[in-house]
Motif scaffolding. Structure first.
Motif, short mmCIF file in Angstrom:
data_model
loop_
_atom_site.label_atom_id
_atom_site.label_comp_id
_atom_site.label_asym_id
_atom_site.label_seq_id
_atom_site.Cartn_x
_atom_site.Cartn_y
_atom_site.Cartn_z
N GLY A 31 0.85 -1.19 0.00
CA GLY A 31 0.00 0.00 0.00
C GLY A 31 0.88 1.23 0.00
N SER A 32 0.75 2.06 1.03
CA SER A 32 1.61 3.23 1.06
C SER A 32 2.79 3.03 2.01
CB SER A 32 0.79 4.47 1.46
OG SER A 32 0.16 4.23 2.67
N ILE A 33 2.98 1.82 2.46
CA ILE A 33 4.07 1.59 3.41
C ILE A 33 5.30 1.02 2.72
CG2 ILE A 33 4.79 0.31 5.47
CD1 ILE A 33 1.88 0.37 6.37
N ILE A 34 6.42 1.70 2.88
CA ILE A 34 7.70 1.16 2.40
C ILE A 34 8.32 0.39 3.56
CG2 ILE A 34 10.01 1.72 1.57
CD1 ILE A 34 8.89 4.36 0.47
N PRO A 35 8.63 -0.90 3.36
CA PRO A 35 9.27 -1.63 4.47
C PRO A 35 10.61 -0.98 4.82
CG PRO A 35 8.57 -3.14 2.71
CD PRO A 35 8.43 -1.75 2.18
N THR A 36 10.88 -0.89 6.12
CA THR A 36 12.07 -0.18 6.60
C THR A 36 13.34 -0.63 5.86
OG1 THR A 36 11.01 -0.10 8.76
CG2 THR A 36 13.37 0.40 8.69
N ALA A 63 14.63 14.48 9.73
CA ALA A 63 14.25 13.24 9.05
C ALA A 63 15.54 12.44 8.84
CB ALA A 63 13.57 13.56 7.72
N ASP A 64 16.13 12.01 9.95
CA ASP A 64 17.50 11.49 9.87
C ASP A 64 17.56 10.07 9.32
OD1 ASP A 64 16.23 10.69 12.21
OD2 ASP A 64 18.10 10.53 13.33
N PHE A 65 16.48 9.28 9.48
CA PHE A 65 16.49 7.96 8.87
C PHE A 65 16.52 8.11 7.35
CE2 PHE A 65 13.76 4.52 7.04
CZ PHE A 65 14.68 3.49 7.14
N LEU A 66 15.74 9.04 6.84
CA LEU A 66 15.71 9.25 5.39
C LEU A 66 17.02 9.88 4.89
CD1 LEU A 66 12.00 10.37 4.95
CD2 LEU A 66 13.04 8.22 4.21
N VAL A 188 7.30 10.10 4.13
CA VAL A 188 7.40 10.53 5.52
C VAL A 188 7.92 9.38 6.38
CG1 VAL A 188 6.18 11.55 7.48
CG2 VAL A 188 5.41 12.05 5.15
N GLN A 189 9.00 9.63 7.10
CA GLN A 189 9.45 8.63 8.09
C GLN A 189 8.71 8.89 9.39
OE1 GLN A 189 13.78 9.83 8.87
NE2 GLN A 189 12.98 9.72 10.98
N VAL A 190 8.32 7.81 10.08
CA VAL A 190 7.64 7.97 11.36
C VAL A 190 8.27 7.01 12.37
CG1 VAL A 190 5.43 8.77 10.44
CG2 VAL A 190 5.86 6.31 10.68
N ASN A 191 8.04 7.32 13.65
CA ASN A 191 8.56 6.45 14.69
C ASN A 191 7.70 5.21 14.85
OD1 ASN A 191 10.29 8.58 15.06
ND2 ASN A 191 9.34 9.31 16.95
N GLU A 192 6.41 5.33 14.47
CA GLU A 192 5.49 4.23 14.72
C GLU A 192 4.37 4.26 13.68
OE1 GLU A 192 3.65 4.58 18.56
OE2 GLU A 192 2.42 2.78 18.25
N ILE A 193 3.98 3.06 13.17
CA ILE A 193 2.83 2.99 12.26
C ILE A 193 1.69 2.27 12.99
CG2 ILE A 193 1.97 2.06 10.07
CD1 ILE A 193 4.81 2.31 8.95
N ASP A 217 14.25 3.32 11.63
CA ASP A 217 14.93 2.32 12.48
C ASP A 217 15.03 2.78 13.93
OD1 ASP A 217 16.68 4.34 11.87
OD2 ASP A 217 18.34 3.04 11.25
N LYS A 218 15.06 4.11 14.12
CA LYS A 218 15.00 4.64 15.49
C LYS A 218 14.31 6.00 15.44
CE LYS A 218 19.77 6.28 15.10
NZ LYS A 218 21.14 6.06 15.45
N PRO A 219 13.75 6.46 16.59
CA PRO A 219 12.99 7.72 16.58
C PRO A 219 13.82 8.87 16.00
CG PRO A 219 12.76 6.62 18.69
CD PRO A 219 13.78 5.84 17.92
#
Lengths: 553, 284
Positions: A31-36, A63-66, A188-193, A217-219
């Motif tokens: 869907g709209s979720i990209i696996p980490t 947005a440090d994970f991205l 958008v990266q998020v801490n939790e889905i 991967d982390k907040p």
């Protein structure tokens, strides 16, 4: 006109391009979720060489994970990106340039990375488009810097892509709107889905503006940038705070304002409930603020000085306190704060009576800069606060008080106050003959020196020596003499003529503490409403939870 | 609006050394000895390019607490980190010796030490060490007559040789912000490595050597809040308790016994440390 002769034009090349890139990702996403773990692959599909990419390096949240993931893509697949970033704060932001993934940079603020940006320019690896103020950069997103891809950060998302950015909303809405509504791709990266929108505290960004969410991967990284420990406020800061309250806030009846970050302004915040109260000023000044939730504002809020505060971003540790004071702060139905840097910058530009802040260098005319040689620190938001907006039309007592006459065609002015100690340390004067910004402009062959606040916008200069009421100056020479009169023993100050200074004081163009009825010996830390972080927490009834680095227990 | 809009001046921690003594003593009884006007100052600092202070960072005063003759020494933590050199150390030792003499003459006099110190002043090395030895010897002489109370409220804390001096006192009183330990956190970090002991991890440091942990480990006698009122009340209370029947340092054998069984394989937690110290006879 004959329909047959009209050439066929494709009016949706951007949309087609977006859909073709998204189609190439179908096998990876849910869907709209990209696996980490698929983020690198996804970025290599969604971003093409040469794209304009806006990356949420904010003043606070990152947005440090991205950004880390983008720095790991293969430069043979993705290169020559044109990065647009409000704030360049993370090491990987510049790794992008070192590795050839990105080439050009348009930004507002660089802070910690300022030295490395300078080096990358010298090495020919980074080309600066321009250095902006915050809203100036947002504005260009809607004109000639519209992004192909936006890489952003939030706390939580649902599976459809609704986003909760909460107290840290900051720049997100401004960056996302320019991308989403001109067929850019929003990630958008998020801490939790979570499963459904009802599981989110509230929706700050609707799913229809968002193409993909990815769990980080982390907040996301966020730093408390606006906390000033009252322990480090000195007696000199207290004296300057008293001068400001007596000689500016009270005199001009300042109702609404923005404070820069620093111990000077923190001292003012902590003097309102004590010194301000003793002058009977409660309810008469400082009622409305555009300001991050400074912990040092807690005593003033608790003692009833503050009616409203709108925030650019949040401050770590202040979440519960803010949520418990919804009459003062802007909060959502869920109770948590909503910040918005674009709106708060506009509010600070157009709707407040005064900006007061410090800087690193001021020249004899009153131009100021935070640039020191070799460091390209950028502007952030201070120039937006620190100028007189020509488009303002509503009057206020303080704004009208800046007028030289009552003519119906004479505009008022915003108060722009530079509050500086005459020396940064024993060897570096703050008041200088020439700003380092000029040397930097020559070094880098810039068309314009990076000046933070121009002399023409400054209405007052306040030092530990006194206040120069520059808006009253009738000539450039007089203006220079006024600045010299409060410049202490700096090279500029030493040139002053005692007789001229005496005349300026007599004419009310310059005021020393004695002229305002302030005894220097009264200016001690005892006047501060709180002298430590622990006392701030006491004032908040335990609601303020100071981050570990500020605790001493 | 839960707080009154007046200056919150009731914190003891936020006061200077001189103000602390003034707030502790009965009203109008403070008489400063070797005051800054006598300009007894360190002869060593200027030679090393450091601006000296006329009281050398230690304030000594006589006065009354709840009507009782008391001598108080307070270290000013903001001058050279509260370090003790030749002069500042001798001022404290001299104050304690004065109380010993008075007691020997039959005039009861107690002592309170307000400690904000990293220990010996490195610029004065051996002379500072010698002064601390004199302080310790004077504490042991005095504590037989009247209580010697150590007050560790922070923000600096009490480290080095002066932590041993504090341990020799009849009673130790601490607040949440106070810290008490032989080596300061930065020194331990340097020796043990940042992985084992991160000096900038403030909650971690306080969990090991902060006032609460020290009280719950039985190493100090009273854990109080930071107000001037509670500091004074705690001092009065301990003065009234008189000389303890057994001093803490006389029970060192019990602790040594406990340490013999300590397994240092795993890093010790605050909870383990508490348990060990309490078993070792830290409790009353």
């Amino acid at each position: 006109m004959n329909a047959a002769s009209k050439p066929t034009i494709n009016w949706s090349t951007r949309r087609d391009e977006k859909h073709s890139r998204m189609d190439s990702l179908k096998s990876i996403v849910d869907g709209s979720i990209i696996p980490t773990e698929k983020i690198k692959e996804a970025l290599e599909c969604l971003i093409k060489s040469g794209d304009k990419v806006v990356l949420e390096g904010n003043n606070q949240k990152q947005a440090d994970f991205l950004s880390r993931s983008l720095a790991s893509v293969n430069p043979d697949i993705v290169s020559q990106l044109h990065m647009i970033m409000p704030s360049v704060g993370r090491p990987e932001h510049l790794d992008l340039f070192e590795q050839g993934i990105a080439r050009k940079l348009d930004f507002s603020f660089s802070g910690q990375q300022s030295l490395r940006i300078g080096q990358l320019i010298e090495d020919g690896l980074l080309e600066v488009g321009a250095i902006h103020t915050y809203i100036e950069l947002y504005a260009r997103l809607y004109v000639d810097l519209t992004p192909r891809v936006a890489l952003l950060a939030g706390f939580k998302a649902d599976r459809a892509g609704n986003i909760y950015t909460g107290p840290s909303t900051e720049d997100t809405p401004a960056l996302i709107e320019a991308t989403a509504f001109r067929d850019g791709i929003v990630i958008v990266q998020v801490n939790e889905i979570v499963d459904n929108a009802s599981d989110l505290p509230r929706v700050d960004i609707p799913a229809s503006w968002v193409d993909y969410v990815v769990q980080a991967d982390k907040p996301f990284f966020i730093e408390p940038l606006f906390t000033r420990d009252p322990r480090l406020i000195t007696d000199v800061h207290v004296l300057m705070g008293m001068l400001a309250i007596r000689g500016i806030y009270e005199r001009h009846k300042v109702q609404s304002l923005n404070h820069g970050i620093g111990f000077n302004t923190a001292a003012i915040e902590l003097l309102l409930p004590t010194y301000g109260e003793s002058l009977g000023l409660k309810g008469k000044i400082c009622r409305h603020w555009t300001l991050n939730p400074h912990p040092t504002l807690i005593p003033a809020i608790e003692s009833g000085w503050v009616e409203s505060v709108h925030c650019f971003g949040t401050e770590l540790g202040m979440e519960e306190y803010v949520a418990a004071r919804p009459d003062v702060f802007f909060t959502g139905k869920d109770g948590s704060m909503r910040s918005n840097r674009a709106f708060c910058q506009l509010a600070g530009q157009y709707a407040v009576d005064m900006f007061i802040g410090s800087t690193l260098q001021v020249d004899g005319d009153g131009n100021s800069s935070t640039v020191t040689r070799g460091r390209l620190a950028g502007f952030g938001g201070a120039p937006n606060m620190g100028h007189d907006p020509g488009g303002r039309r509503h009057p206020s007592a303080a704004w009208l008080d800046m007028r030289p006459n009552d003519d119906l065609l004479t505009k008022g002015r915003k108060l722009v106050v530079q509050m500086v100690e005459t020396f940064q340390n024993s060897t570096s004067p703050t008041l200088v003959e020439e700003l380092d910004a000029l040397a930097m402009a020559r070094d880098y062959k810039m068309p314009l020196a990076p000046v933070m606040i121009y002399a023409s916008d400054v209405t007052h200069v306040l030092t530990e020596e006194g206040i120069a009421y520059l808006y009253k100056a009738e000539s450039l020479d007089q203006r220079r003499a006024m600045i010299a009169a409060v410049a202490g023993v700096t090279p500029i100050g030493l040139k002053r003529d005692p007789e001229v200074t005496a005349n300026l004081r007599a004419a009310g163009l310059v005021a020393y503490p004695e002229d305002l009825g302030i005894r220097r010996s009264d200016a001690t830390r005892d006047l501060l409403a709180a002298k430590s972080i622990a006392e701030l927490q006491d004032w908040s009834d335990g609601l303020y939870q100071p981050p570990a680095k500020f605790r001493s227990w | 609006m839960s707080n009154s809009p007046v200056v919150k001046d009731n914190s003891f921690v936020e006061q200077s050394a001189r103000q602390r003594i003034k707030r502790l003593l009965d009203k109008d009884t403070m008489r400063e000895l070797i005051s800054p006007f006598e300009r007894v100052t360190s002869p060593w600092l200027a030679k090393q390019g450091i601006v000296s202070q006329f009281d050398d960072g230690v304030v000594i005063a006589r006065g009354k607490i709840d009507g009782e003759e008391t001598v108080v020494a307070a270290i000013e933590g903001s001058f050279q980190g509260g370090s003790l050199g030749e002069v500042s150390g001798a001022k404290i030792a001299g104050a304690l010796e004065l109380a010993v003499e008075e007691n020997a003459k039959g005039n009861p006099m107690s002592a309170v030490l307000i400690l904000e110190t990293g220990g010996v002043r490195l610029q004065e090395a051996n002379l500072g060490l010698a002064a601390i030895a004199e302080i310790q010897s004077a504490i042991i002489s005095l504590r037989k007559y009247r209580p010697v109370i150590a007050l560790v409220t922070g923000p600096v804390g009490c480290f080095g040789g002066m932590s041993i001096s504090a341990a020799l006192c009849s009673y130790i009183i601490m607040t949440r912000e106070g810290r008490l330990g032989l080596n300061g956190p930065l020194v331990i970090e340097q020796e043990a490595g940042i992985v084992e002991y991160n000096a900038s991890d403030r909650p971690f440091i306080w969990s090991l050597i902060g006032g609460k942990q020290r009280f719950e480990s039985g190493l100090v006698d009273s854990y109080i809040n930071d107000s001037q009122k509670s500091v004074r009340e705690a001092v009065v209370d301990h003065l009234n308790r008189g000389v303890p029947s057994v001093h803490r340092t006389e029970k060192y054998c019990d602790l040594l016994e406990a340490f013999l069984h300590l397994d240092t394989q795993d890093q010790i937690t605050p909870e383990n440390a508490q348990q060990l110290l309490m078993e070792g006879g830290g409790h009353e």
